[in-house]
Scaffold this motif. Structure first.
Motif, short mmCIF file in Angstrom:
data_model
loop_
_atom_site.label_atom_id
_atom_site.label_comp_id
_atom_site.label_asym_id
_atom_site.label_seq_id
_atom_site.Cartn_x
_atom_site.Cartn_y
_atom_site.Cartn_z
N GLY A 131 39.48 65.09 59.06
CA GLY A 131 39.50 63.82 58.23
C GLY A 131 40.94 63.12 58.12
N GLY A 132 41.98 63.98 58.37
CA GLY A 132 43.24 63.45 58.42
C GLY A 132 43.68 62.88 59.71
N ALA A 133 42.94 63.20 60.74
CA ALA A 133 43.51 62.56 62.06
C ALA A 133 43.63 61.40 62.42
CB ALA A 133 42.52 63.13 63.12
N ARG A 134 44.76 60.79 62.74
CA ARG A 134 45.12 59.22 62.95
C ARG A 134 45.08 59.01 64.29
NH1 ARG A 134 42.99 59.39 58.68
NH2 ARG A 134 43.97 59.36 57.01
N SER A 186 35.79 61.06 68.69
CA SER A 186 35.94 60.82 69.76
C SER A 186 36.27 59.38 70.57
CB SER A 186 35.08 61.74 70.65
OG SER A 186 35.32 63.29 70.33
N GLY A 187 35.49 58.64 69.73
CA GLY A 187 35.66 57.13 70.10
C GLY A 187 36.87 56.64 69.52
N LYS A 188 37.42 57.22 68.44
CA LYS A 188 38.30 56.52 67.76
C LYS A 188 39.77 56.91 67.78
CE LYS A 188 35.01 55.72 63.99
NZ LYS A 188 34.27 56.62 63.12
N VAL A 189 40.07 58.25 67.84
CA VAL A 189 41.32 58.81 68.34
C VAL A 189 41.14 59.67 69.58
CG1 VAL A 189 41.83 59.09 65.90
CG2 VAL A 189 40.83 61.02 66.90
N SER A 190 42.37 59.96 70.17
CA SER A 190 42.52 60.82 71.23
C SER A 190 42.03 62.06 71.22
CB SER A 190 43.88 60.71 71.74
OG SER A 190 44.05 61.77 72.70
N VAL A 191 40.74 62.79 71.65
CA VAL A 191 40.29 64.00 71.37
C VAL A 191 40.35 64.54 73.04
CG1 VAL A 191 38.45 65.38 70.95
CG2 VAL A 191 38.79 63.57 69.49
N ARG A 192 41.22 65.64 72.96
CA ARG A 192 41.56 66.35 74.29
C ARG A 192 40.80 67.70 74.00
NH1 ARG A 192 47.25 65.82 76.97
NH2 ARG A 192 47.92 66.38 74.92
N ILE A 193 40.15 68.25 75.01
CA ILE A 193 39.47 69.62 74.85
C ILE A 193 39.78 70.65 76.05
CG2 ILE A 193 37.46 71.22 74.57
CD1 ILE A 193 36.57 68.72 72.70
N ALA A 194 40.66 71.39 75.93
CA ALA A 194 40.71 72.53 77.08
C ALA A 194 39.79 73.78 76.85
CB ALA A 194 42.11 72.80 77.35
N ASP A 209 47.63 64.99 65.61
CA ASP A 209 48.66 64.20 65.35
C ASP A 209 49.92 64.75 65.52
OD1 ASP A 209 46.67 62.43 64.69
OD2 ASP A 209 46.99 62.60 62.60
N LYS A 210 49.98 65.62 66.44
CA LYS A 210 51.12 66.24 66.98
C LYS A 210 52.07 66.90 65.62
CE LYS A 210 51.85 63.61 71.07
NZ LYS A 210 50.72 64.68 71.77
N ARG A 211 51.42 67.14 64.54
CA ARG A 211 52.00 67.16 63.22
C ARG A 211 51.37 68.70 62.52
NH1 ARG A 211 51.32 62.75 59.18
NH2 ARG A 211 52.26 63.97 57.07
N HIS A 212 49.78 68.82 62.56
CA HIS A 212 49.18 69.86 61.97
C HIS A 212 48.64 70.72 63.09
CE1 HIS A 212 49.33 66.76 58.74
NE2 HIS A 212 48.56 66.20 59.43
N ILE A 213 48.76 72.16 62.72
CA ILE A 213 48.12 73.19 63.79
C ILE A 213 47.23 74.16 63.02
CG2 ILE A 213 50.14 72.97 65.05
CD1 ILE A 213 50.76 75.79 64.16
N TYR A 214 46.25 74.61 63.80
CA TYR A 214 45.30 75.73 63.29
C TYR A 214 45.23 76.52 64.71
CZ TYR A 214 41.01 78.39 63.37
OH TYR A 214 40.23 79.35 63.39
N ILE A 215 45.39 78.06 64.09
CA ILE A 215 45.25 78.93 64.99
C ILE A 215 44.26 80.03 64.39
CG2 ILE A 215 46.41 80.83 66.59
CD1 ILE A 215 48.77 79.14 66.44
#
Ligand SMILES: *[C@@H]1O[C@H](CO)[C@@H](O)[C@H](O)[C@H]1NC(C)=O
Ligand SMILES: *[C@@H]1O[C@H](CO)[C@@H](O)[C@H](O)[C@H]1NC(C)=O
Length: 405
Positions: free
Chosen positions: A110-113, A151-159, A203-209
């Motif tokens: 929700g917060g991803a920019r 995925s169409g709106k912000v950069s979504v990368r999946i490894a 956003d190079k700002r929040h993380i989840y592990i």
């Protein structure tokens, strides 16, 4: 050491874990927690946080305080939140309630920019994989739908670990078609292992592990644990380096040695990052494994785990799915007791109280129990030796007998 037996077994074990738990769940209230924090001992990624009161220079440090090395400091207003998935229908009665992993993932999306980077093992967020119509799959389905829309709106990368032919790949196809950038990491070819990591950088700002897989069962059927840190670009930058390593390996036939400078870190066991977590001065570093994935400066997971055990002053509580002083996937069999030995040593030398909470279920290896009994026998109140082992049954099939230590 080369692992001769392919780690396919691990994929299979995870799937069976999820499936068995689903069945047990339907079996009513007798389901107890399958503690799924296998990540650490399986050598994936550990987030190691030391909450250390920072002593101001005007006050001398109390002699008992931890004397920890200091690394660089960061002034981001980092907010850390512990997260859990509690199986639906399970009467957990915990005295503390944590937000769910599902909620944190929704918050992050929700917060991803600008960007979402996800490192993952496998993807089964809808219950197409079981051909069922489970109401409890809806959280996973919501996550997939939301991520596809983003995925169409912000950069979504999946490894993601390179899927086997037999594994469902519908989620990844949907995400790719929606605009996500996906790289498969062929760990089997690179290290004879799997990419068992699960984390997000937003956003190079929040993380989840956390321990949860990108699997609908991880949200509603399996006991999982995770942590989200908001507004913490310093930590996100460091985790981002680990993501970039996977990203590079997604297009690489071999593991770089040494890793280029851009992957190195200054935050590690000896010089952790100093930052405020919920306004509490803290020391943090991110460890990784296998060691060949650790660029210069990065502490490998094993050193981090042994370090945490070594630094304990009064107690160590461990919750894992499996506990075996062995290399579970090696052939021929290998005894491997680095962690086991360290636990016994601190119990004996420092009189640290050790408690282990282990899952017991249909796929528990029978040989786990003699090893646990051996550890639990290190108990003598007179000498203040105290290692306690408790196994939790998930009431699956006939596993209960095994659970009596
Ligand atoms: C949970 O708490 C409720 C209400 O206090 C109680 O009736 C129930 O027996 C508890 N369940 C467990 C598993 O402890
Ligand atoms: C993150 O920072 C923004 C302002 O920069 C603030 O609005 C938001 O509430 C913070 N988030 C958390 C979880 O602290």
């Amino acid at each position: 050491m080369k692992m001769d037996v392919p780690y396919n077994q691990l994929v299979e074990v995870e799937r069976r874990r999820q499936e068995a738990n689903r069945k047990a769940q339907m079996n009513s209230w007798c389901v107890m927690a399958v503690v799924a924090v296998a990540t650490v001992l399986l050598g994936s990624m550990a987030l190691y946080i030391l909450l250390t009161p920072r002593v101001s220079s005007s006050r001398p440090a109390p002699s008992s305080s931890l004397r920890l090395p200091r690394g660089e400091s960061c002034s981001d207003p980092c907010e850390i939140v512990l997260l859990e998935s509690i199986p639906e229908g399970l009467e957990f009665n915990s005295s503390t309630a944590h937000p769910t992993i599902f909620q944190a993932w929704l918050n992050l999306m929700g917060g991803a920019r600008s960007s979402i980077d996800i490192a993952s093992f496998y993807w089964t967020l809808t219950n197409k994989d079981t051909g069922t119509d489970e109401p409890t799959a809806n959280q996973g389905e919501t996550v997939l739908k939301t991520l596809a829309e983003l995925s169409g709106k912000v950069s979504v990368r999946i490894a993601v670990n390179t899927p086997q032919e037999s594994q469902p790949q519908g989620d990844l196809t949907l995400l790719r078609d929606s605009g996500a950038d996906i790289r498969t990491v062929n760990m089997r070819a690179l290290t004879s292992g799997v990419l068992h990591t699960k984390f997000w950088v937003v956003d190079k700002r929040h993380i989840y592990i956390g321990s949860a897989n990108m699997d609908w069962r991880s949200l509603t059927q399996v006991k999982e644990l995770g942590v989200v840190v908001y507004n913490c670009s310093c930590l996100a930058a460091d985790l981002g380096k680990i993501f970039e390593a996977y990203w590079l390996l997604g297009h690489s036939q071999s593991v770089p040695s040494p890793w280029p400078d851009s992957f190195t870190t200054v935050y590690n066991k000896d010089t952790p990052l100093q930052l405020p977590l919920n306004s509490t001065p803290s020391s943090v570093y991110l460890s990784s494994s296998p060691p060949s994935f650790c660029a210069a400066g990065r502490t490998p997971d094993l050193q981090s785990i042994l370090g945490v055990i070594e630094d304990a002053e009064s107690f160590i509580y461990i919750a894992v799915m499996n506990y075996l002083p062995t290399m579970e996937f090696s052939s021929p069999k290998r005894y491997w007791a680095d962690i086991d030995t360290r636990l016994r040593r601190v119990a004996y030398e420092k009189r640290v109280k050790v408690r282990l909470l282990i899952s017991c279920w249909g796929s528990s290896k029978p040989v786990m129990f003699p090893f646990l009994r051996s550890l639990a026998s290190v108990y003598d109140p007179k000498s203040r030796l105290d290692i306690q082992v408790v196994s939790i049954s998930s009431c699956v099939a006939s596993s209960e007998l095994l659970c009596v230590l």
